[in-house]
Design an enzyme around this catalytic site. Structure first.
Site, short mmCIF file in Angstrom:
data_model
loop_
_atom_site.label_atom_id
_atom_site.label_comp_id
_atom_site.label_asym_id
_atom_site.label_seq_id
_atom_site.Cartn_x
_atom_site.Cartn_y
_atom_site.Cartn_z
N GLU A 153 4.47 -16.05 27.73
CA GLU A 153 4.16 -17.10 26.76
C GLU A 153 2.80 -17.73 27.01
O GLU A 153 2.67 -18.93 27.28
CB GLU A 153 5.27 -18.16 26.76
CG GLU A 153 6.62 -17.59 26.36
CD GLU A 153 7.73 -18.64 26.32
OE1 GLU A 153 8.72 -18.40 25.62
OE2 GLU A 153 7.60 -19.67 27.01
N GLU A 313 12.83 -12.59 24.36
CA GLU A 313 13.78 -13.68 24.57
C GLU A 313 14.43 -14.00 23.23
O GLU A 313 13.76 -14.47 22.32
CB GLU A 313 13.08 -14.93 25.12
CG GLU A 313 12.45 -14.74 26.49
CD GLU A 313 11.81 -16.02 27.03
OE1 GLU A 313 12.13 -17.11 26.49
OE2 GLU A 313 11.00 -15.93 27.96
#
Length: 692
Positions: A153, A313
């Site tokens: 991320e 995710e």
């Protein structure tokens, strides 16, 4: 998007994120066994474990992960390894404090969270290169490791940095870009407010000032931030490909101040995504039935970079974080609503329907310590059966039935939303209308998908390939203030060949340095649109409306209005304003260009006016001849060879009636569909028209 920037797999990759360093070794074997029994085949791990891989500088240890990976192999589970660079260890920042980020005010971001290092400190980059190189060398011949996730991320939580190394790097970036101070001063327009630079040492990052920053300076700061982030990712990509070229390397975007299309082109084999629809459920500005469905817009942006991708995710329970009591940064402490029965499986289907050929639930079990004890995985601490595990198992059963069909098919795109990093950045710089730009994009996406039209999102500048545009019936460019002549030429060619191009207000009046053209509004778009914007005004309330000629319906035109004056003989006024001193003046103009049309809208797009615009443009529900599908049901059209099928998703708490006007059949069993069929709450139906 180049053709090879996609996940290539001959089977659906389904699994979970698992962190062996968080759990006692005696739990591992049973955990991996249960994963396999549930129907999983892939595990992601490693991205948070730098102190495990390198407990002190230069001393590497792989025993823990070697053991965990061996157990995965024993249970038939493949592994995606993450490079652990988003959470550097304490020994690194203690020895190399210059690696720490600083905020806009010069405050050091200390160790104790994550993303606390900057992308330009030489010592940090050297240690990152070293750990990635060692991991790639160690696991390059391990068949269970099928791919790599670069970092985690990028730019999450904090997407800017003002450390000393950033200042030096920005100055060098500007020197490379402009070559001379004269060119930099011209591009930034530094003659205004006496900002002219006479020495490179004077060029700095934006710093605290009494009032507004120079927009050209800010735009280059955002470009520099993106370039630094991409260079950081490419440092790792190159190391991985040098030693393990046979393994894919991806990243789980999308976050701020990164040109993610450029990142994909330069530093990834394909883009991936972290899908958390419960964040959308927290939004009070969206209607309840549409909140989690808005995640499809983000999936469409990923698909525009990589036609097939992974969800690294996928929401597995209520998310939440805590520990922000002393910190003024970030989202604040929160805990999301628990997914209702059926939503977990629905959200997984949402990802799969939109192009994800791999999906990993986050995470297997809720962590027992740290800032994410509120971020719930499939299992609770006690490992007792629960409905989240059961729903993940149902999705795994679905993949047994549909996995080959999903992997072997493509989404059929009818429309696309255009965007680019410069204009996304400018929407932050010009904050007086920036929020309306984002709302426009969302309203367009909602209007298109409620007509059951697939909507990709394409980055204009890295793509720059006329062939890439041809499959789309219409292109919508809601935020296009900064445009160059070559951008206009590309879109003109698309329209001349029969496409529809739709611009939002304030388009085309600035160049790519953020300087205004000395041209009538809309600048470089004037000739293409056959229209001038002769006047404009902010609208401080919501009273402004416009009426569409084709339907006579009046729709909202809030925030900002441009009064248009078409001059092309090929122009047609689609809508006129209803009130104030510009009552009756053109608000939306469509101009014939070759075999297509170019549309200029003088007001922002809203949930109220988009349906009228789409109707005026002749864009209709492609399913209308076969079925009547409520707008509350998302429909994704896919093609496998010559076989077309549809995925219907119900995001509401009520059964939705699907009325099939001619015979259809469910997949994969071929059960007949005709007449009214109720799609249960939070459920999915895969179907096609009956074969003749």
């Amino acid at each position: 998007m180049t053709a090879d920037k996609r996940l290539r797999t001959n089977r659906y990759l389904l699994g979970v994120c698992y962190y062996p360093e968080h759990w006692r070794r005696e739990l591992w074997d049973d955990d991996f066994r249960r994963m396999r029994e549930l129907g999983f085949n892939t595990v992601r791990m490693g991205e948070s474990a730098w102190p495990i891989f390198e407990p002190e500088e230069g001393r590497y240890s792989f025993e823990l992960f070697d053991e965990a990976i061996a157990l995965c192999k024993r249970h038939g589970l493949d592994v995606i390894l993450g490079t652990p660079t988003y959470a550097p260890p304490a020994w690194l920042t203690a020895k190399y404090p210059e690696a720490l980020r600083r905020d806009f005010h010069g405050q050091v971001m200390h160790h104790g969270s994550r993303r606390h290092c900057n992308y330009t400190a030489a010592a940090y980059l050297e240690r990152c290169a070293a750990i990635v190189e060692r991991m790639a060398l160690h696991y390059r011949d391990e068949p269970a490791v099928i791919g790599w996730q670069i970092d985690n991320e990028l730019n999450c939580h904090m997407d800017v940095s003002f450390a000393d190394s950033d200042r030096a790097a920005f100055r060098e970036w500007c020197r490379r870009k402009y070559g001379s101070l004269e060119r930099l001063n011209e591009a930034w327009g530094t003659v205004f407010w006496a900002q002219t630079y006479s020495d490179w040492a004077q060029v700095d990052l934006p710093r605290p000032t009494p009032t507004y920053h120079n927009p050209g300076h800010l735009l280059d700061f955002y470009r520099f931030t993106s370039d630094s982030t991409i260079a950081f990712a490419k440092l790792q990509y190159d190391a991985l490909k040098r030693h393990a070229p046979h393994r894919f390397a991806t990243h789980n975007g999308l976050f701020g101040n990164i040109d993610n299309s450029e990142l994909t082109e330069r530093a990834l084999d394909f883009m991936s995504f972290d899908s958390y629809p419960a964040f959308q459920l927290m939004r009070g500005d969206l209607p309840a039935h549409y909140r989690d469905r808005m995640t499809s817009k983000h999936l469409g942006r990923v698909r525009g970079m990589s036609g097939k991708f992974m969800i690294l995710e996928q929401q597995a329970g209520p998310g939440g974080q805590s520990g922000n009591a002393l910190n003024r940064y970030g989202f604040g402490d929160y805990l999301q609503a628990t997914p209702k029965p059926g939503q977990l499986r629905l959200w997984a289907w949402q990802s799969a329907a939109h192009g994800a050929d791999g999906l990993l639930f986050f995470r297997w079990r809720t962590v027992t310590a740290g800032a994410e004890t509120l971020w719930h995985g499939l299992n609770d601490y006690g490992n007792r059966p629960n409905r989240r595990v059961e729903e993940a198992g149902r999705f795994a059963d679905d993949i047994v039935k549909f996995g080959d069909l999903l992997v072997g098919s493509e989404i059929v795109p009818e429309t696309a939303l255009l965007y680019d990093y410069d204009n996304d950045s400018n929407a932050k710089i010009e904050g007086y209308i920036g929020p309306f730009e984002w709302e426009s994009e969302e309203s367009l996406f909602r209007g298109l998908t409620e007509l059951h039209l697939n909507a990709d999102q394409l980055s204009l500048r890295p793509m720059c390939d006329p062939e890439r545009l041809r499959p789309y019936k219409a292109l919508f460019y809601p935020n296009a203030q900064l445009l160059a002549e070559e951008d206009v030429a590309l879109l003109r060619r698309y329209a001349e060949e029969g496409g529809i191009v739709v611009f939002g207000p304030r388009a085309g009046y600035k160049d790519r340095t953020n300087r205004c053209y000395s041209l009538p509004f809309p600048g470089v778009l004037r000739e293409l649109t056959g229209t001038e914007a002769v006047e404009f005004t902010m609208v401080r309330d919501t009273s402004s409306t416009m009426t569409y000629a084709s339907s006579g319906v009046s729709a909202a035109a809030p925030h900002f209005n441009e009064i248009l004056r078409p001059f092309s003989p090929e122009a047609e006024v689609l809508a006129r304003y209803d009130a104030d001193y510009y009552r009756g003046e053109p608000a939306v103009v469509a101009t014939r260009v070759g075999r297509g049309r170019v549309v200029y809208c003088g007001a922002f797009f809203t949930d109220a006016n988009v349906p009228e615009l789409l109707s005026a443009l002749g864009l209709a529900d492609p399913l209308a001849d076969w079925a009547r599908i409520p707008r509350e049901v998302e429909t994704v059209r896919r093609l496998s060879g010559t076989d077309e099928f549809y995925i219907f998703l119900n995001y509401t708490a009520e059964p939705q009636p699907l009325v099939f006007l001619s015979p259809g059949e469910t997949l994969p069993d071929g059960s007949p569909l005709l007449g009214e069929v109720a799609l249960p709450p939070y459920d999915v139906l895969v179907a096609r028209q009956a074969r003749r």
